[in-house]
Design an enzyme around this catalytic site. Structure first.
Site, PDB file in Angstrom:
ATOM      1  N   HIS A  36       0.843  -1.207   0.000  1.00 42.58           N
ATOM      2  CA  HIS A  36       0.000   0.000   0.000  1.00 42.58           C
ATOM      3  C   HIS A  36       0.874   1.251   0.000  1.00 42.58           C
ATOM      4  O   HIS A  36       0.579   2.223  -0.688  1.00 42.58           O
ATOM      5  CB  HIS A  36      -0.864   0.068   1.269  1.00 42.58           C
ATOM      6  CG  HIS A  36      -1.782  -1.101   1.458  1.00 42.58           C
ATOM      7  ND1 HIS A  36      -1.565  -2.054   2.409  1.00 42.58           N
ATOM      8  CD2 HIS A  36      -2.931  -1.434   0.828  1.00 42.58           C
ATOM      9  CE1 HIS A  36      -2.536  -2.949   2.374  1.00 42.58           C
ATOM     10  NE2 HIS A  36      -3.385  -2.609   1.421  1.00 42.58           N
ATOM     11  N   GLN A  60     -17.665  -7.009  -0.296  1.00 39.13           N
ATOM     12  CA  GLN A  60     -16.792  -7.818  -1.148  1.00 39.13           C
ATOM     13  C   GLN A  60     -16.368  -9.119  -0.475  1.00 39.13           C
ATOM     14  O   GLN A  60     -15.588  -9.881  -1.019  1.00 39.13           O
ATOM     15  CB  GLN A  60     -15.591  -7.011  -1.643  1.00 39.13           C
ATOM     16  CG  GLN A  60     -14.598  -6.567  -0.587  1.00 39.13           C
ATOM     17  CD  GLN A  60     -13.595  -5.562  -1.143  1.00 39.13           C
ATOM     18  OE1 GLN A  60     -13.906  -4.403  -1.329  1.00 39.13           O
ATOM     19  NE2 GLN A  60     -12.383  -6.019  -1.404  1.00 39.13           N
ATOM     20  N   LYS A 148      -0.986  -6.541  -7.933  1.00 42.98           N
ATOM     21  CA  LYS A 148      -1.103  -7.869  -7.332  1.00 42.98           C
ATOM     22  C   LYS A 148      -2.533  -8.384  -7.529  1.00 42.98           C
ATOM     23  O   LYS A 148      -2.740  -9.533  -7.895  1.00 42.98           O
ATOM     24  CB  LYS A 148      -0.757  -7.842  -5.853  1.00 42.98           C
ATOM     25  CG  LYS A 148      -0.904  -9.223  -5.272  1.00 42.98           C
ATOM     26  CD  LYS A 148      -0.338  -9.316  -3.909  1.00 42.98           C
ATOM     27  CE  LYS A 148      -1.002 -10.450  -3.205  1.00 42.98           C
ATOM     28  NZ  LYS A 148      -2.387 -10.130  -2.831  1.00 42.98           N
ATOM     29  N   GLN A 152      -8.739  -7.387 -10.341  1.00 42.54           N
ATOM     30  CA  GLN A 152      -9.417  -6.198  -9.799  1.00 42.54           C
ATOM     31  C   GLN A 152      -9.059  -4.954 -10.617  1.00 42.54           C
ATOM     32  O   GLN A 152      -9.925  -4.138 -10.954  1.00 42.54           O
ATOM     33  CB  GLN A 152      -9.005  -6.006  -8.336  1.00 42.54           C
ATOM     34  CG  GLN A 152      -9.434  -4.687  -7.742  1.00 42.54           C
ATOM     35  CD  GLN A 152      -9.194  -4.611  -6.244  1.00 42.54           C
ATOM     36  OE1 GLN A 152     -10.000  -5.092  -5.472  1.00 42.54           O
ATOM     37  NE2 GLN A 152      -8.096  -4.013  -5.817  1.00 42.54           N
ATOM     38  N   SER A 184       0.860  -9.178   1.199  1.00 43.06           N
ATOM     39  CA  SER A 184      -0.589  -9.280   1.291  1.00 43.06           C
ATOM     40  C   SER A 184      -0.967  -9.248   2.769  1.00 43.06           C
ATOM     41  O   SER A 184      -0.238  -9.799   3.609  1.00 43.06           O
ATOM     42  CB  SER A 184      -1.050 -10.614   0.683  1.00 43.06           C
ATOM     43  OG  SER A 184      -2.349 -10.927   1.144  1.00 43.06           O
TER      44      SER A 184
HETATM   45  O1  PAF Z   1      -7.791  -3.872  -3.012  1.00 45.85           O
HETATM   46  C1  PAF Z   1      -8.442  -3.547  -1.994  1.00 45.85           C
HETATM   47  O2  PAF Z   1      -7.892  -3.366  -0.912  1.00 45.85           O
HETATM   48  C2  PAF Z   1      -9.958  -3.393  -2.082  1.00 45.85           C
HETATM   49  O3  PAF Z   1     -10.509  -4.328  -2.940  1.00 45.85           O
HETATM   50  C3  PAF Z   1     -10.410  -1.966  -2.472  1.00 45.85           C
HETATM   51  C4  PAF Z   1      -9.954  -1.595  -3.872  1.00 45.85           C
HETATM   52  C5  PAF Z   1      -9.859  -0.973  -1.459  1.00 45.85           C
HETATM   53  C6  PAF Z   1     -11.938  -1.890  -2.440  1.00 45.85           C
HETATM   54  O4  PAF Z   1     -12.446  -2.179  -1.181  1.00 45.85           O
END
Ligand code: PAF
Length: 278
Positions: A36, A60, A148, A152, A184
């Site tokens: 991040h 999700q 990664k 998405q 991760s």
């Molecule tokens: O990759 C993530 O951490 C999540 O899927 C995101 C993009 C913040 C959406 O909740």
């Protein structure tokens, strides 16, 4: 300077109204790691004002997934983001993002049903819905996402194109530990032995690259060698796929620029990784 902490949507709207310059946005679910932080650093480089969201998005996760156990540490996240001189941290509550009468979903067709979508059929609908909401609230010029979660990234690019979002999406390289394990939040579930076994994901991807560099191009052949390596390390394969990187379609022969993506369960923890074949 400490980032401004914003925990209401109204306040975020009010602040955003007065922001000028190029606005960079990094959406996260918190429990930040170097992956991040690399996105935040890239956002700092490319934009004038950086906003990071922290929201563990319940939609999700499916009923049998790890929502309640998902790791959280907001104090530490704030410290890390303060060190990086982030301007704003947006961390709304579940009730604000999904009030009781919530009814609207964003659903991208087809490319959400393959790869991770096969074992997590409602996952991407949750991701596209929350990212749409966050993009509406924050209205960023550039959004930074990790490669990664390659599927998405492809799904969100398709969504942004289809729904005419003006935000540019920048994909940033995977950050790995020295021994190759992709960072991760889920790595923390692994025992020391499981962590060693988990190296099979990266090792199998590097093996694929080596085979391709040695002129092996058959996807089936390469997947079969990768399967052997992973199973020798007690990994349980969910999928290994050779993909056209924009459409996520399976391709029978590797070409330079294709992606290989995989999901493997190690000690009950489902890990994903991918490589761009060169
Ligand atoms: O990759 C993530 O951490 C999540 O899927 C995101 C993009 C913040 C959406 O909740």
């Amino acid at each position: 300077m400490k980032p401004k902490l914003i925990n209401s949507i109204e306040e975020m709207f009010a602040i955003r109204k007065h922001l000028t310059g190029v606005i960079g946005f990094v959406p996260t679910m918190g429990f930040l790691h170097e992956g991040h932080l690399s996105l935040v650093r890239e956002a700092k480089k490319q934009t004038d004002i950086v906003i990071v969201s922290i929201f563990v998005n319940p939609t999700q996760f499916s009923a049998n997934e790890d929502l309640s156990e998902y790791p959280r540490n907001i104090e530490r996240d704030i410290e890390l983001l303060t060190d990086l001189e982030v301007d704003h941290i947006f961390f709304p509550t579940d009730e604000q993002m999904y009030p009781e009468d919530y009814k609207t979903w964003v659903d991208v067709d087809k490319i959400t049903q393959v790869l991770c979508g096969r074992s997590r059929p409602t996952h991407f609908r949750g991701v596209t819905t929350i990212v749409t909401k966050l993009m509406n609230i924050i209205d960023p010029d550039i959004m930074f996402m990790g490669e990664k979660d390659f599927q998405q990234l492809v799904v969100l690019r398709q969504m942004a194109k289809d729904l005419n979002f003006r935000t540019k999406i920048v994909g940033c390289s995977i950050v790995r530990e020295k021994d190759g394990l992709a960072l991760s939040s889920r790595n923390k579930y692994l025992s020391p032995d499981g962590r060693k076994k988990a190296l099979c994901l990266n090792k199998s991807l590097l093996l694929a690259q080596k085979l391709f560099s040695g002129n092996v191009v058959s996807s089936n052949k390469i997947i079969s060698h990768m399967t052997d390596l992973i199973e020798d390390n007690e990994g349980i394969i969910d999928y290994i796929e050779v993909l056209e990187p924009k459409t996520l379609e399976h391709i029978p022969e590797l070409i330079s620029g294709c992606r290989i993506a995989l999901a493997v369960v190690v000690e009950n923890t489902r890990l994903i990784d991918n490589i761009k074949i060169v």
